[in-house]
Design an enzyme around this catalytic site. Structure first.
Site, PDB file in Angstrom:
ATOM      1  N   ASN A 196     -10.490   0.299   1.086  1.00  0.00           N
ATOM      2  CA  ASN A 196      -9.031   0.364   0.994  1.00  0.00           C
ATOM      3  C   ASN A 196      -8.609  -0.120  -0.396  1.00  0.00           C
ATOM      4  O   ASN A 196      -8.711  -1.305  -0.703  1.00  0.00           O
ATOM      5  CB  ASN A 196      -8.444  -0.526   2.098  1.00  0.00           C
ATOM      6  CG  ASN A 196      -6.925  -0.577   2.077  1.00  0.00           C
ATOM      7  OD1 ASN A 196      -6.290  -0.151   1.112  1.00  0.00           O
ATOM      8  ND2 ASN A 196      -6.345  -1.127   3.133  1.00  0.00           N
ATOM      9  N   CYS A 216       0.812  -1.227   0.000  1.00  0.00           N
ATOM     10  CA  CYS A 216       0.000   0.000   0.000  1.00  0.00           C
ATOM     11  C   CYS A 216       0.842   1.272   0.000  1.00  0.00           C
ATOM     12  O   CYS A 216       0.330   2.366  -0.231  1.00  0.00           O
ATOM     13  CB  CYS A 216      -0.934   0.009   1.208  1.00  0.00           C
ATOM     14  SG  CYS A 216      -2.033  -1.403   1.234  1.00  0.00           S
ATOM     15  N   HIS A 218      -3.170   7.356   3.184  1.00  0.00           N
ATOM     16  CA  HIS A 218      -3.684   6.077   2.694  1.00  0.00           C
ATOM     17  C   HIS A 218      -5.046   5.830   3.330  1.00  0.00           C
ATOM     18  O   HIS A 218      -5.214   5.970   4.540  1.00  0.00           O
ATOM     19  CB  HIS A 218      -2.689   4.971   3.061  1.00  0.00           C
ATOM     20  CG  HIS A 218      -3.192   3.589   2.742  1.00  0.00           C
ATOM     21  ND1 HIS A 218      -3.919   3.307   1.615  1.00  0.00           N
ATOM     22  CD2 HIS A 218      -3.067   2.414   3.426  1.00  0.00           C
ATOM     23  CE1 HIS A 218      -4.218   2.009   1.604  1.00  0.00           C
ATOM     24  NE2 HIS A 218      -3.726   1.454   2.688  1.00  0.00           N
TER      25      HIS A 218
HETATM   26  O1  UT7 Z   1      -3.777  -1.433   3.725  1.00  0.00           O
HETATM   27  C1  UT7 Z   1      -3.486  -2.463   4.614  1.00  0.00           C
HETATM   28  C2  UT7 Z   1      -3.541  -1.917   5.982  1.00  0.00           C
HETATM   29  N1  UT7 Z   1      -4.612  -2.523   6.756  1.00  0.00           N
HETATM   30  C3  UT7 Z   1      -5.211  -1.839   7.723  1.00  0.00           C
HETATM   31  O2  UT7 Z   1      -4.957  -0.681   7.906  1.00  0.00           O
HETATM   32  C4  UT7 Z   1      -6.178  -2.555   8.629  1.00  0.00           C
HETATM   33  C5  UT7 Z   1      -5.918  -2.169  10.065  1.00  0.00           C
HETATM   34  N2  UT7 Z   1      -6.826  -2.815  11.007  1.00  0.00           N
HETATM   35  C6  UT7 Z   1      -8.121  -2.471  11.070  1.00  0.00           C
HETATM   36  O3  UT7 Z   1      -8.572  -1.605  10.358  1.00  0.00           O
HETATM   37  C7  UT7 Z   1      -8.962  -3.149  12.127  1.00  0.00           C
HETATM   38  O4  UT7 Z   1      -8.137  -3.936  12.949  1.00  0.00           O
HETATM   39  C8  UT7 Z   1     -10.082  -4.033  11.526  1.00  0.00           C
HETATM   40  C9  UT7 Z   1     -11.127  -3.135  10.893  1.00  0.00           C
HETATM   41  C10 UT7 Z   1      -9.504  -4.981  10.487  1.00  0.00           C
HETATM   42  C11 UT7 Z   1     -10.767  -4.847  12.629  1.00  0.00           C
HETATM   43  O5  UT7 Z   1     -11.252  -3.975  13.646  1.00  0.00           O
HETATM   44  P1  UT7 Z   1     -10.943  -4.333  15.161  1.00  0.00           P
HETATM   45  O6  UT7 Z   1     -11.579  -3.296  15.958  1.00  0.00           O
HETATM   46  O7  UT7 Z   1      -9.451  -4.480  15.293  1.00  0.00           O
HETATM   47  O8  UT7 Z   1     -11.711  -5.702  15.349  1.00  0.00           O
HETATM   48  P2  UT7 Z   1     -11.166  -7.118  15.815  1.00  0.00           P
HETATM   49  O9  UT7 Z   1     -10.306  -7.720  14.747  1.00  0.00           O
HETATM   50  O10 UT7 Z   1     -10.587  -6.993  17.171  1.00  0.00           O
HETATM   51  O11 UT7 Z   1     -12.501  -7.951  15.902  1.00  0.00           O
HETATM   52  C12 UT7 Z   1     -13.504  -7.627  16.872  1.00  0.00           C
HETATM   53  C13 UT7 Z   1     -14.678  -8.568  16.685  1.00  0.00           C
HETATM   54  C14 UT7 Z   1     -14.277 -10.047  16.617  1.00  0.00           C
HETATM   55  O12 UT7 Z   1     -15.285 -10.781  17.269  1.00  0.00           O
HETATM   56  P3  UT7 Z   1     -15.071 -11.293  18.773  1.00  0.00           P
HETATM   57  O13 UT7 Z   1     -13.864 -12.166  18.727  1.00  0.00           O
HETATM   58  O14 UT7 Z   1     -14.857 -10.057  19.598  1.00  0.00           O
HETATM   59  O15 UT7 Z   1     -16.337 -12.012  19.051  1.00  0.00           O
HETATM   60  C15 UT7 Z   1     -14.317 -10.340  15.168  1.00  0.00           C
HETATM   61  O16 UT7 Z   1     -14.565 -11.711  14.904  1.00  0.00           O
HETATM   62  O17 UT7 Z   1     -15.325  -8.286  15.453  1.00  0.00           O
HETATM   63  C16 UT7 Z   1     -15.471  -9.513  14.719  1.00  0.00           C
HETATM   64  N3  UT7 Z   1     -15.459  -9.191  13.295  1.00  0.00           N
HETATM   65  C17 UT7 Z   1     -16.569  -8.819  12.616  1.00  0.00           C
HETATM   66  N4  UT7 Z   1     -17.849  -8.698  12.985  1.00  0.00           N
HETATM   67  C18 UT7 Z   1     -18.724  -8.297  12.037  1.00  0.00           C
HETATM   68  C19 UT7 Z   1     -14.400  -9.178  12.448  1.00  0.00           C
HETATM   69  N5  UT7 Z   1     -14.804  -8.807  11.233  1.00  0.00           N
HETATM   70  C20 UT7 Z   1     -16.129  -8.591  11.300  1.00  0.00           C
HETATM   71  C21 UT7 Z   1     -17.095  -8.180  10.367  1.00  0.00           C
HETATM   72  N6  UT7 Z   1     -18.367  -8.047  10.785  1.00  0.00           N
HETATM   73  N7  UT7 Z   1     -16.782  -7.896   9.085  1.00  0.00           N
END
Ligand code: UT7
Length: 317
Positions: free
Chosen positions: A272, A108, A242
């Site tokens: 993204n 990216c 980005h």
């Molecule tokens: O260009 C490449 C660079 N990439 C990035 O910049 C991405 C950086 N990271 C992020 O943007 C965030 O970490 C995410 C948006 C990917 C995830 O957000 P988060 O607040 O870190 O969520 P998490 O991974 O801690 O997940 C929280 C909960 C989990 O459930 P439990 O374990 O708490 O029950 C996930 O399973 O959210 C769940 N979850 C979802 N729920 C509904 C994960 N994806 C989804 C979804 N819909 N799409």
């Protein structure tokens, strides 16, 4: 370098959060709250090279020059349908240019790396007009059964034409090898000599790790280029970051204590789009008349590698 033209192109298919919630266990509220994304544009029957050429042609038209006046094409890309030749070479033919062409992959962060290369070519008199572009289709890398990654991405292309000038005030790029947090492994053709086990691995991302590293590296890079350019945070007209996650950019904005108008976003519309996000946003600002001569623009991006980079460019178009 001096930016003299910009362009961008998007696939026609809009994919909404509600549509995604019918395909998998997710919902509009979760996606909006965690990322700021409402819709994304995804490749269907288009080919990325056509979108790339469309963005390039727009940038040429905006610059008021023709393809044959371009004497280098640098294209940032992670995947497209052709492993070889380069996407830059394919675009070259479509815009009727005849010049050296190369793709680079810094994930990216690729567009910032491409600017770094372009500046080096201009400084050493190796080129006068360079097409610096990024075209990406991350929706072809993700696992569409993995809700934590597939909802984040969209496809698109962005381009700019640069010529000789004194507008790049500072630039910094870096990389620290780390496969664990973000990678995508393609499956190659079998050969009679392969003895190792091989598997195709769709995009893997440790979201929270990447989030933390993104915030830290972007803050560090921006402070570094501000310092190198002898500028204060308030001197920047627009922070063109980005577009990975609204929360990452808003965190940085809060730390800088600057107004939301200085941190334009379009991740809500496009998701993204990897290294294409910065030139796509730049083009949007240019086309909507928000940029004026003398504006200081700060670009910053981060991605797999782990790579990151930032630069400050004065807008003098
Ligand atoms: O260009 C490449 C660079 N990439 C990035 O910049 C991405 C950086 N990271 C992020 O943007 C965030 O970490 C995410 C948006 C990917 C995830 O957000 P988060 O607040 O870190 O969520 P998490 O991974 O801690 O997940 C929280 C909960 C989990 O459930 P439990 O374990 O708490 O029950 C996930 O399973 O959210 C769940 N979850 C979802 N729920 C509904 C994960 N994806 C989804 C979804 N819909 N799409």
């Amino acid at each position: 370098m001096r930016i003299i033209g910009t362009g961008s192109a998007h696939p026609k298919r809009t994919l909404t959060n509600d549509e995604l919630s019918k395909m998998m266990d997710t919902n509009d509220a979760w996606i909006r709250e965690r990322t700021g994304i409402c819709t994304r544009q995804v490749i269907t029957d288009e080919h990325l090279e056509d979108l790339a050429a469309e963005a390039a042609q727009q940038a040429l038209d905006d610059a008021g020059i023709e393809g044959k006046q371009i004497d280098y094409i640098i294209c940032s890309n992670v995947v497209n349908e052709y492993v070889t030749p380069s996407l830059a070479s394919i675009v070259e033919g479509k815009i009727e240019a005849l010049c050296p062409c190369v793709d680079l992959n810094a994930a990216c962060t690729g567009f910032i790396y491409a600017i770094d290369f372009a500046e080096a070519l201009l400084q050493t008199d190796r080129a006068t007009n360079i097409l610096v572009m990024a075209a990406e289709e991350p929706t072809r890398m993700v696992n569409w059964d993995d809700r934590s990654t597939c909802v984040l991405f969209g496809d698109g292309a962005g381009a700019m034409v640069v010529t000789k000038g004194d507008d790049l005030k500072a630039i910094k790029v870096s990389s620290k090898s780390n496969l664990d947090v973000l990678h995508y492994k393609r499956l190659l053709e079998p050969s009679p000599f392969i003895t190792k086990e091989e598997e195709h691995k769709p995009l893997y991302m440790a979201g929270q790790e990447v989030f933390k590293t993104a915030v830290t590296s972007s803050l560090r890079d921006l402070l570094s280029v501000l310092d190198e350019a002898g500028l204060n945070k308030e001197d920047i007209s627009y922070y063109i970051l980005h577009q990975a996650n609204f929360r990452i950019n808003d965190f940085i904005r809060n730390r800088f204590g600057v107004d939301t108008e200085k941190f334009p976003i379009n991740v809500n519309k496009y998701g993204n789009s990897s290294s294409a996000s910065v030139p796509m946003l730049l083009d949007e600002l240019n086309r909507t008349g928000r940029l004026k001569k003398g504006d200081m623009l700060a670009f910053s991006a981060f991605g797999a590698g782990f790579t990151s980079g930032a630069c400050i460019v004065e807008w003098n178009k």
